[in-house]
Design a protein around this motif. Structure first.
Motif, PDB file in Angstrom:
ATOM      1  N   PRO A 112       0.815  -1.219   0.000  1.00 27.83           N
ATOM      2  CA  PRO A 112       0.000   0.000   0.000  1.00 27.83           C
ATOM      3  C   PRO A 112       0.847   1.267   0.000  1.00 27.83           C
ATOM      4  N   ARG A 113       0.246   2.362  -0.401  1.00 25.67           N
ATOM      5  CA  ARG A 113       0.967   3.635  -0.479  1.00 25.67           C
ATOM      6  C   ARG A 113       1.510   4.074   0.876  1.00 25.67           C
ATOM      7  N   GLY A 114       0.743   3.783   1.932  1.00 22.78           N
ATOM      8  CA  GLY A 114       1.135   4.210   3.269  1.00 22.78           C
ATOM      9  C   GLY A 114       2.389   3.542   3.801  1.00 22.78           C
ATOM     10  N   ALA A 115       2.905   2.535   3.088  1.00 28.27           N
ATOM     11  CA  ALA A 115       4.124   1.857   3.523  1.00 28.27           C
ATOM     12  C   ALA A 115       5.367   2.664   3.190  1.00 28.27           C
ATOM     13  N   PHE A 116       5.182   3.795   2.489  1.00 27.92           N
ATOM     14  CA  PHE A 116       6.316   4.619   2.049  1.00 27.92           C
ATOM     15  C   PHE A 116       6.256   6.014   2.645  1.00 27.92           C
ATOM     16  N   ASN A 117       7.419   6.653   2.656  1.00 24.34           N
ATOM     17  CA  ASN A 117       7.524   8.059   3.010  1.00 24.34           C
ATOM     18  C   ASN A 117       8.424   8.745   1.979  1.00 24.34           C
ATOM     19  N   PRO A 118       7.903   9.737   1.240  1.00 18.83           N
ATOM     20  CA  PRO A 118       6.494  10.136   1.191  1.00 18.83           C
ATOM     21  C   PRO A 118       5.681   9.086   0.449  1.00 18.83           C
ATOM     22  N   PRO A 119       4.363   9.029   0.712  1.00 18.30           N
ATOM     23  CA  PRO A 119       3.532   8.046   0.005  1.00 18.30           C
ATOM     24  C   PRO A 119       3.508   8.350  -1.489  1.00 18.30           C
ATOM     25  N   PRO A 120       3.754   7.364  -2.333  1.00 17.98           N
ATOM     26  CA  PRO A 120       3.671   7.599  -3.785  1.00 17.98           C
ATOM     27  C   PRO A 120       2.211   7.756  -4.196  1.00 17.98           C
ATOM     28  N   LYS A 121       1.994   8.169  -5.432  1.00 16.65           N
ATOM     29  CA  LYS A 121       0.632   8.363  -5.921  1.00 16.65           C
ATOM     30  C   LYS A 121      -0.004   7.055  -6.378  1.00 16.65           C
ATOM     31  N   VAL A 122       0.786   5.987  -6.395  1.00 15.58           N
ATOM     32  CA  VAL A 122       0.282   4.701  -6.888  1.00 15.58           C
ATOM     33  C   VAL A 122       0.544   3.596  -5.875  1.00 15.58           C
ATOM     34  N   THR A 123      -0.245   2.529  -5.967  1.00 20.99           N
ATOM     35  CA  THR A 123      -0.009   1.325  -5.172  1.00 20.99           C
ATOM     36  C   THR A 123       1.149   0.554  -5.793  1.00 20.99           C
ATOM     37  N   SER A 124       1.925  -0.116  -4.968  1.00 17.55           N
ATOM     38  CA  SER A 124       3.098  -0.846  -5.443  1.00 17.55           C
ATOM     39  C   SER A 124       2.898  -2.352  -5.302  1.00 17.55           C
ATOM     40  N   ALA A 125       3.818  -3.104  -5.888  1.00 14.33           N
ATOM     41  CA  ALA A 125       3.770  -4.567  -5.777  1.00 14.33           C
ATOM     42  C   ALA A 125       5.175  -5.126  -5.889  1.00 14.33           C
ATOM     43  N   VAL A 126       5.386  -6.272  -5.276  1.00 16.90           N
ATOM     44  CA  VAL A 126       6.669  -6.967  -5.325  1.00 16.90           C
ATOM     45  C   VAL A 126       6.516  -8.180  -6.232  1.00 16.90           C
ATOM     46  N   PHE A 127       7.511  -8.413  -7.080  1.00 18.25           N
ATOM     47  CA  PHE A 127       7.454  -9.554  -7.993  1.00 18.25           C
ATOM     48  C   PHE A 127       8.827 -10.186  -8.142  1.00 18.25           C
ATOM     49  N   ARG A 128       8.837 -11.381  -8.693  1.00 18.84           N
ATOM     50  CA  ARG A 128      10.075 -12.132  -8.896  1.00 18.84           C
ATOM     51  C   ARG A 128      10.301 -12.386 -10.384  1.00 18.84           C
ATOM     52  N   LEU A 129      11.546 -12.187 -10.818  1.00 21.46           N
ATOM     53  CA  LEU A 129      11.986 -12.578 -12.153  1.00 21.46           C
ATOM     54  C   LEU A 129      13.084 -13.617 -11.977  1.00 21.46           C
ATOM     55  N   ARG A 130      12.917 -14.772 -12.610  1.00 27.99           N
ATOM     56  CA  ARG A 130      13.951 -15.806 -12.562  1.00 27.99           C
ATOM     57  C   ARG A 130      14.362 -16.119 -14.002  1.00 27.99           C
ATOM     58  N   PRO A 131      15.539 -15.623 -14.441  1.00 29.09           N
ATOM     59  CA  PRO A 131      15.972 -15.863 -15.825  1.00 29.09           C
ATOM     60  C   PRO A 131      15.988 -17.351 -16.164  1.00 29.09           C
ATOM     61  N   HIS A 132      15.473 -17.678 -17.349  1.00 27.91           N
ATOM     62  CA  HIS A 132      15.475 -19.078 -17.791  1.00 27.91           C
ATOM     63  C   HIS A 132      16.915 -19.568 -17.940  1.00 27.91           C
ATOM     64  N   GLN A 133      17.225 -20.710 -17.336  1.00 24.69           N
ATOM     65  CA  GLN A 133      18.536 -21.314 -17.565  1.00 24.69           C
ATOM     66  C   GLN A 133      18.646 -21.756 -19.017  1.00 24.69           C
ATOM     67  N   GLN A 134      17.558 -22.263 -19.541  1.00 23.86           N
ATOM     68  CA  GLN A 134      17.431 -22.565 -20.964  1.00 23.86           C
ATOM     69  C   GLN A 134      16.070 -22.040 -21.416  1.00 23.86           C
ATOM     70  N   LYS A 135      16.074 -21.101 -22.338  1.00 22.35           N
ATOM     71  CA  LYS A 135      14.810 -20.527 -22.785  1.00 22.35           C
ATOM     72  C   LYS A 135      13.930 -21.608 -23.411  1.00 22.35           C
ATOM     73  N   PRO A 136      12.644 -21.632 -23.091  1.00 23.44           N
ATOM     74  CA  PRO A 136      11.721 -22.607 -23.694  1.00 23.44           C
ATOM     75  C   PRO A 136      11.689 -22.501 -25.216  1.00 23.44           C
ATOM     76  N   VAL A 137      11.789 -21.282 -25.727  1.00 19.25           N
ATOM     77  CA  VAL A 137      11.879 -21.038 -27.167  1.00 19.25           C
ATOM     78  C   VAL A 137      12.933 -19.956 -27.386  1.00 19.25           C
ATOM     79  N   VAL A 138      13.646 -20.060 -28.515  1.00 18.31           N
ATOM     80  CA  VAL A 138      14.740 -19.119 -28.779  1.00 18.31           C
ATOM     81  C   VAL A 138      14.551 -18.475 -30.150  1.00 18.31           C
ATOM     82  N   ALA A 139      14.555 -17.156 -30.178  1.00 18.17           N
ATOM     83  CA  ALA A 139      14.441 -16.417 -31.428  1.00 18.17           C
ATOM     84  C   ALA A 139      15.771 -16.464 -32.173  1.00 18.17           C
ATOM     85  N   GLU A 140      15.720 -16.584 -33.493  1.00 19.83           N
ATOM     86  CA  GLU A 140      16.948 -16.606 -34.292  1.00 19.83           C
ATOM     87  C   GLU A 140      17.698 -15.274 -34.204  1.00 19.83           C
ATOM     88  N   ASP A 141      16.950 -14.189 -34.066  1.00 10.26           N
ATOM     89  CA  ASP A 141      17.530 -12.852 -33.927  1.00 10.26           C
ATOM     90  C   ASP A 141      16.745 -12.139 -32.830  1.00 10.26           C
TER      91      ASP A 141
END
Length: 305
Positions: free
Chosen positions: A198-227
C-alpha cells in the motif's frame, strides 16, 4: 494491507536513524518504512548465507539491514551520494566487513564485475547474482531491460514497482494488460507476482499502489528467437498497433516486411489475429518468419545489383 505499529518492531531503530533525509524527487525517492511489509519482502526472497546478493537503490537501508543479517556478504548500488555516505557510516563501519557500497547509477553499472567466476581448481560453480530493490519508478522499465543483458549471470531478481507495471509484466496472454513488457520479460524469465504494497508503507507516500514480484531468468529458454533484436522489434511494432490484425500491421509497417496469409499459416497463426492473442512462442515464430523474409529480400537485392 494493514499498516504495522513499527515502534514495537525490531526494525524501528534502523528506520528511525535516517528519518531526517529529505527525499529527492529527481531520484524518484519514496522510502519504505512499514516493518511488516519489509519482513514479508525479505521472507519472500528466501536467502542463503552464501548468496551473492546485490541491492539496487537501498535508500535509507530499510531493506538493507534485514537482508544483510541473512547473508555473509552484500553489495548495494546507490546513486544518491548522501545516502551512500549514510549507509557507509551506519552499516559499513559496524560489524559488516563484507558490506560493499557502490555510489553510481544502476543504469550504467557493469553487473558482470560482481559475478563470482567458477573456481576450476576447487571445482566450485560460479555464484550468480541475486538482485533485489525498491526501484525508482522513473527508471524502472529501462533498468529492467538493462538487467536482461546480464540474464546469464543472474539467479533471480526481486523488485518493487508500480502495481500496474508488475501486473503487465506477469500478465497472461489474452488479457487486456498483456503487452510488450509481458512478452519480453516472459521470453527471458519466469515471472511471479508476490505481494501488494500500500501507499502508506512509504515516506512520502507515492501516488500509486506498489507490488513486489520475482523474475527468474530461464537457464534454458523454452523457445529461442533466431535474432533477439528482431524479436524485440516485432513485439514492439505489433503492440504499437494492438487493435489491428496481424495482416494489417505487417502490411502497413515500414520496419517489417509484408507477410502473406501463407506466411502466417506456415507457423499456425491466423492473419486476422491480434497481438494480445499471441504467446511468447507465437512471437518467436513470427520473428523467425520475418527474419527469413528479410534474408530473402537481401539476397534478391544483391542479385539485382
Amino acid at each position: 494491507m494493514t499498516q504495522s505499529n513499527s515502534s514495537k518492531h525490531p526494525l524501528h531503530g534502523t528506520l528511525q536513524k535516517a528519518a531526517k533525509h529529505q527525499p529527492r524527487k529527481r531520484f524518484g525517492q519514496n522510502f519504505l518504512h512499514d516493518a511488516s511489509v519489509i519482513s514479508q519482502i525479505v521472507d519472500s526472497i528466501g536467502l542463503n548465507k552464501d548468496d551473492n546478493l546485490v541491492e539496487i537503490g537501498p535508500g535509507m537501508g530499510a531493506l538493507t539491514e534485514p537482508l544483510l543479517e541473512q547473508v555473509d556478504a552484500m553489495t548495494v548500488i546507490e546513486l544518491d551520494r548522501d545516502l551512500a555516505s549514510s549507509l557507509r557510516i551506519r552499516i559499513g563501519a559496524n560489524s559488516h566487513p563484507n558490506f560493499n557500497i557502490i555510489n553510481t547509477n544502476a543504469m550504467h553499472f557493469d553487473y558482470s564485475s560482481l559475478y563470482q567466476q567458477p573456481d576450476a581448481e576447487q571445482s566450485t560453480a560460479g555464484k550468480k547474482l541475486r538482485i533485489v530493490g525498491n526501484l525508482p519508478y522513473n527508471i524502472s522499465t529501462p533498468l529492467l531491460f538493462t538487467l536482461l543483458d546480464y540474464a546469464d549471470i543472474i539467479e533471480d531478481m526481486h523488485f518493487m514497482l508500480q502495481k500496474e507495471v508488475v501486473e503487465r509484466i506477469t500478465a497472461e496472454v489474452g488479457s487486456k494488460i498483456y503487452g510488450r513488457l509481458s512478452v519480453i520479460m516472459q521470453y527471458f524469465c519466469e515471472t511471479e507476482y508476490l505481494l501488494t504494497v500500500p501507499r502508506g508503507a512509504f515516506n512520502p507516500p507515492p501516488k500509486v499502489t506498489s507490488a513486489v514480484f520475482r523474475l527468474r531468468p530461464h537457464q534454458q529458454k523454452p523457445v529461442v528467437a533466431e535474432d533477439e533484436k528482431l524479436f524485440a522489434l516485432v513485439v514492439r511494432e505489433t503492440f504499437n498497433h494492438r487493435r489491428k490484425t496481424l495482416r494489417a500491421i505487417f502490411k502497413q509497417s515500414s520496419l517489417m516486411p509484408t507477410l502473406t496469409d501463407a506466411d502466417f499459416e506456415s507457423i499456425g497463426i491466423s492473419s486476422s489475429a491480434r497481438p494480445e492473442t499471441l504467446d511468447v512462442k507465437d512471437f518467436v515464430a513470427l520473428s523467425n518468419v520475418v527474419n527469413i523474409k528479410q534474408q530473402q529480400q537481401a539476397e534478391e537485392d544483391n542479385q539485382s545489383e
